[in-house]
Design an enzyme around this catalytic site. Sequence first.
Site, PDB file in Angstrom:
ATOM      1  N   GLY A 187      49.170  41.331  44.419  1.00 61.13           N
ATOM      2  CA  GLY A 187      48.748  40.373  45.447  1.00 61.13           C
ATOM      3  C   GLY A 187      49.860  39.381  45.761  1.00 61.13           C
ATOM      4  O   GLY A 187      50.068  39.003  46.920  1.00 61.13           O
ATOM      5  N   ASN A 217      40.751  30.399  44.539  1.00 59.64           N
ATOM      6  CA  ASN A 217      40.580  30.988  43.210  1.00 59.64           C
ATOM      7  C   ASN A 217      40.059  30.019  42.162  1.00 59.64           C
ATOM      8  O   ASN A 217      39.510  30.437  41.154  1.00 59.64           O
ATOM      9  CB  ASN A 217      41.899  31.608  42.732  1.00 59.64           C
ATOM     10  N   GLN A 240      40.901  36.743  46.332  1.00 58.81           N
ATOM     11  CA  GLN A 240      39.606  36.386  45.715  1.00 58.81           C
ATOM     12  C   GLN A 240      38.425  36.761  46.597  1.00 58.81           C
ATOM     13  O   GLN A 240      37.302  36.891  46.111  1.00 58.81           O
ATOM     14  CB  GLN A 240      39.544  34.877  45.434  1.00 58.81           C
ATOM     15  N   SER A 298      44.531  42.478  46.184  1.00 59.43           N
ATOM     16  CA  SER A 298      44.988  42.909  44.868  1.00 59.43           C
ATOM     17  C   SER A 298      43.879  43.702  44.191  1.00 59.43           C
ATOM     18  O   SER A 298      42.703  43.370  44.334  1.00 59.43           O
ATOM     19  CB  SER A 298      45.360  41.681  44.025  1.00 59.43           C
ATOM     20  N   ALA A 299      44.262  44.753  43.449  1.00 62.65           N
ATOM     21  CA  ALA A 299      43.245  45.629  42.851  1.00 62.65           C
ATOM     22  C   ALA A 299      42.609  45.052  41.596  1.00 62.65           C
ATOM     23  O   ALA A 299      41.422  45.278  41.332  1.00 62.65           O
ATOM     24  CB  ALA A 299      43.870  46.985  42.518  1.00 62.65           C
ATOM     25  N   HIS A 300      43.379  44.286  40.803  1.00 60.53           N
ATOM     26  CA  HIS A 300      42.852  43.925  39.475  1.00 60.53           C
ATOM     27  C   HIS A 300      41.774  42.846  39.519  1.00 60.53           C
ATOM     28  O   HIS A 300      41.167  42.532  38.497  1.00 60.53           O
ATOM     29  CB  HIS A 300      43.981  43.563  38.505  1.00 60.53           C
ATOM     30  N   THR A 356      58.957  54.562  44.886  1.00 61.19           N
ATOM     31  CA  THR A 356      58.013  55.654  44.658  1.00 61.19           C
ATOM     32  C   THR A 356      56.632  55.076  44.372  1.00 61.19           C
ATOM     33  O   THR A 356      56.490  54.139  43.585  1.00 61.19           O
ATOM     34  CB  THR A 356      58.498  56.528  43.480  1.00 61.19           C
ATOM     35  N   CYS A 360      47.366  30.743  35.971  1.00 59.67           N
ATOM     36  CA  CYS A 360      48.796  30.434  36.031  1.00 59.67           C
ATOM     37  C   CYS A 360      49.056  28.978  35.651  1.00 59.67           C
ATOM     38  O   CYS A 360      49.963  28.682  34.900  1.00 59.67           O
ATOM     39  CB  CYS A 360      49.339  30.686  37.427  1.00 59.67           C
TER      40      CYS A 360
HETATM   41  C1  LIG Z   1      45.210  36.581  41.559  1.00 65.60           C
HETATM   42  C2  LIG Z   1      45.574  35.990  42.875  1.00 65.60           C
HETATM   43  C3  LIG Z   1      46.803  36.270  43.495  1.00 65.60           C
HETATM   44  C4  LIG Z   1      47.865  37.090  42.831  1.00 65.60           C
HETATM   45  O1  LIG Z   1      47.521  38.445  42.735  1.00 65.60           O
HETATM   46  P1  LIG Z   1      48.349  39.332  41.664  1.00 65.60           P
HETATM   47  O2  LIG Z   1      47.947  40.726  41.964  1.00 65.60           O
HETATM   48  O3  LIG Z   1      47.894  38.872  40.319  1.00 65.60           O
HETATM   49  O4  LIG Z   1      49.784  39.076  41.921  1.00 65.60           O
HETATM   50  C5  LIG Z   1      47.063  35.714  44.718  1.00 65.60           C
HETATM   51  N1  LIG Z   1      46.177  34.925  45.323  1.00 65.60           N
HETATM   52  C6  LIG Z   1      44.982  34.632  44.777  1.00 65.60           C
HETATM   53  C7  LIG Z   1      44.030  33.766  45.513  1.00 65.60           C
HETATM   54  C8  LIG Z   1      44.643  35.148  43.533  1.00 65.60           C
HETATM   55  O5  LIG Z   1      43.482  34.837  42.979  1.00 65.60           O
END
Ligand SMILES: *Cc1c(COP(=O)(O)O)cnc(C)c1O
Length: 389
Positions: free
Chosen positions: A71, A151, A179, A199-201, A237, A325
Amino acid sequence: MRQVYLDYSATTPVKEEVLKEMLPYFTENFGNPSSLYTKGLESKEAVDKAREQVANLIGATPKEIFFTGCGSESDNWAVFGAAEALKDKGNHIITTKIEHHAMLHSCEFLEKKGYKVTYLDVESDGMVKPEALEAAITDDTILISVMMVNNEIGTIEPIKELVQIAKKHKILFHTDAVQALANVPIDVKDLGVDLLSMSAHKIYGPKGIGALYMRKGLRLPNFIHGGGQEMGRRAGTENLPSIVGFGKAAELAQENLDSHIEHCRELRDYLVERITGEIPDTFVNGTMEARHPGNANITFKYIEGESILLLLDYKGVSVSTGSACSSKSLKPSHVLDALGVPVEMIHGTVRFTVGDFTTKEDIDYTVDVLKEIVEKLRLLSPVNSEKGW
Ligand SMILES: *Cc1c(COP(=O)(O)O)cnc(C)c1O
């Protein structure tokens, strides 16, 4: 001991169904999607399928989805790409004081390069005011970036309204939807955004894979230079298993969106109700009206959120103070600061985020141990309410 994970906004576990889809792409289906023989073409098909699954979740077309490393990379690409592409048109960027560090630190970097950045204030409930955006626009404004869901406090910002202001002035609009994804319905065409980060996680997919939505017709300069992957726009890749996992997670999120939201909201509301009802001198930060269904950000007066976190951890409960963070530094949350929360109260704040695997028993256990912890800490606190702080 019971283990309770209440930090779904920091990251989520990969769902079994997602892992199952990913596994063959580490071993037998390992072909490079750029290779021209069958093994490569099969991998390319898997990437195409995932691109479609992610596109579907936000109402985009697959050609508008570009996979990235995370992300943060999507945010960096959007802001640096726009700054570079439009540098002859102007040097002013508008964002907000409550953005994720992936956006804030990118903007600060651009300031060192000579760009001007306006960081919009938010209301005390965490909402960005459309009038504030309108007032900040100048002839030099080339990009507006406002996150869809915060977030830390979970506020859902009025993106559609803000985009209309940007459109009126013909200014590019980016939103960090990391988020928001899979927690609020997203339709990029209805919103009218030009760029959107994912972002996937955060949606039960793997870590280290993200995506940027780039509206058809818009072409930002590449951020990673090299081979012709991602339709020539993002070299490297492909992270094949992770892309497949992101796709599956997006598909599941789309199927389960309503039940996911309902499940989270119910447990979150129950958590808030119990904490604010049973523990004195507590309050919720951020509006409850337009809010991420799983987010509860609560201040416990007179004590340190850090101490609460450590004692909860000792009881098997994982929560966070501020964002993952900023929790490593002692700097108070820039988000709560922007809301006008006094600094001593910012230090007494804990973020709880529930998710698909959270149960009512988890919440009851958490609140029960929390009550004891808060009581103990307040007895030891030099600024205890009874001592007249
Ligand atoms: C977690 C997060 C990101 C960063 O995503 P990553 O895949 O961990 O780099 C960016 N913006 C927000 C609002 C997030 O919660």
